[in-house]
Scaffold this motif. Structure first.
Motif, short mmCIF file in Angstrom:
data_model
loop_
_atom_site.label_atom_id
_atom_site.label_comp_id
_atom_site.label_asym_id
_atom_site.label_seq_id
_atom_site.Cartn_x
_atom_site.Cartn_y
_atom_site.Cartn_z
N PRO A 173 34.93 44.85 43.92
CA PRO A 173 34.85 44.80 45.78
C PRO A 173 33.19 45.19 46.21
CG PRO A 173 36.62 46.19 44.89
CD PRO A 173 35.36 45.49 43.58
N ALA A 174 32.26 44.58 46.82
CA ALA A 174 31.02 44.86 47.67
C ALA A 174 30.67 46.01 47.45
CB ALA A 174 30.99 44.10 48.56
N LEU A 180 30.09 49.24 39.08
CA LEU A 180 30.77 48.24 38.15
C LEU A 180 30.24 47.27 37.20
CD1 LEU A 180 33.92 48.32 40.20
CD2 LEU A 180 32.95 50.71 38.18
N GLN A 181 29.21 46.27 37.62
CA GLN A 181 28.90 45.48 37.02
C GLN A 181 27.87 46.03 36.06
OE1 GLN A 181 26.65 42.45 39.51
NE2 GLN A 181 28.91 41.47 39.91
N ALA A 245 40.43 46.36 43.35
CA ALA A 245 39.86 45.79 44.65
C ALA A 245 41.31 46.18 45.77
CB ALA A 245 39.55 44.10 44.68
N ARG A 246 42.59 45.20 45.49
CA ARG A 246 43.62 46.13 46.31
C ARG A 246 44.05 47.70 46.32
NH1 ARG A 246 49.87 43.19 44.42
NH2 ARG A 246 49.70 45.52 43.28
N ASN A 247 43.95 47.66 44.99
CA ASN A 247 44.50 49.21 44.85
C ASN A 247 43.29 49.92 46.06
OD1 ASN A 247 46.49 48.49 43.65
ND2 ASN A 247 45.75 49.20 41.27
N LEU A 248 41.89 49.96 45.63
CA LEU A 248 40.72 50.32 46.11
C LEU A 248 41.28 50.07 48.05
CD1 LEU A 248 38.33 51.96 46.42
CD2 LEU A 248 36.90 49.27 46.34
N ARG A 249 41.15 49.23 48.47
CA ARG A 249 41.83 48.86 50.00
C ARG A 249 43.42 49.89 50.15
NH1 ARG A 249 41.44 43.53 48.34
NH2 ARG A 249 43.52 43.21 48.53
#
Length: 315
Positions: A173-174, A180-181, A245-249
């Motif tokens: 995610p942005a 994370l990169q 990404a989904r869990n973060l949202r």
């Protein structure tokens, strides 16, 4: 000043090590074992601690240890303390370096470190000896410096002897992509989607906060998290997966803030860290990524708790 010698722990050192912790921290150190010399000797005899000391002719002036469960391929570099009379000589760095030099022969694949944030010295030392900061543990333990606010901790991690602990190779995610990169560049990535052994759902209270360990998020569990008391301070560890990404949202919708990663207890895999509710404070952290995580957490904590919304938006 008498020249300091760095050497491994001897059974006769136990009282000197305990005295050192008392002189530096009084009665406020968070690990009570250091106040019982017999426990210090027992841990070293059983191999749970590998203690390294800095001594002069009269007393113990520095201590650090690799602490681990037996058997285990990972250890924590911990219990680092230097007497004020010996500070400024890079003793903590020297002790940490000596211990890490031994880690391969001890069969270790990795080492972690919990860096205090009350001062920058531990953070700078950890970076110098090869640790990378991976996550923030807000309000984690009572302050060993007799401060009113609990101590926030920066997690650090170090791989040993060519071993690897890669992250999933997925689009990040942005909001946390740069961080994370960066960790991917340090620890590598993998494309294998094989799941880890099942982790039982856990919830435990630690003084003022509730710690939750989660392997998989689903709609039913999110609804249950939503129904927890709003005044609870919660730290959640969720297995880092291809669904990040989904869990973060979903967790952000419940008022949680992402605070980085920490290694799972097994030889591979990572936890993603999330936190809800935190003491208001200003910290100047050595790592720019950790500083950003702290700033995000403080900003979100000052906002109102998440408003009610349709349950289907959680996933």
């Amino acid at each position: 000043m008498t020249r300091l010698i760095v050497r491994p722990f001897r059974p006769s050192d136990a009282h000197g090590v305990s005295r050192l912790f008392r002189e530096v921290y009084g009665s406020h150190y968070v690990q009570p074992d250091v106040y019982l010399p017999n426990m210090i000797s027992q841990h070293n005899t059983e191999g749970r601690w590998q203690s390294m000391l800095a001594v002069d002719d009269a007393r113990v002036l520095g201590h650090a240890a690799l602490c681990r469960d037996i058997p285990s391929s990972t250890a924590e570099l911990a219990l680092s303390v230097v007497h004020p009379a010996a500070q400024g000589q890079s003793i903590a760095t020297r002790l940490g370096q000596q211990l890490l030099m031994q880690s391969d022969s001890l069969g270790l694949k990795s080492a972690s470190i919990k860096q205090v944030t009350h001062h920058p010295f531990t953070q700078r030392m950890a970076e110098r000896i090869g640790f990378y900061s991976t996550g923030l543990l807000p309000d984690y333990v009572p302050s060993p410096f007799a401060e009113s606010l609990p101590e926030t901790i920066v997690m650090g991690y170090h791989m040993i002897g060519g071993y690897a602990r890669p992250l999933p190779d997925i689009p990040w995610p942005a909001s946390c992509r740069a961080f994370l990169q960066h960790l991917c560049s340090v620890f590598g990535t993998h494309r294998d989607k094989a799941s880890q052994p099942a982790i039982p759902l856990q919830i435990k209270q630690h003084q003022h906060r509730f710690d939750i360990v989660i392997q998989r998020l689903n709609k039913h569990l999110l609804e249950q998290l939503w129904q927890l008391p709003r005044h609870w301070l919660i730290s959640a560890r969720l297995e880092l997966s291809w669904h990040f990404a989904r869990n973060l949202r979903s967790l952000s919708a419940l008022g949680f803030t992402f605070t980085g990663l920490m290694p799972m207890p097994s030889d591979n895999g990572w936890f993603a860290l999330f936190h809800r509710g935190v003491q208001s404070r200003s910290l100047n952290l050595h790592c720019a990524h950790m500083q950003q995580l702290h700033n995000d957490l403080q900003q979100n904590a000052n906002a109102l708790l998440v408003t009610a919304q349709p349950r289907e938006s959680f996933l």
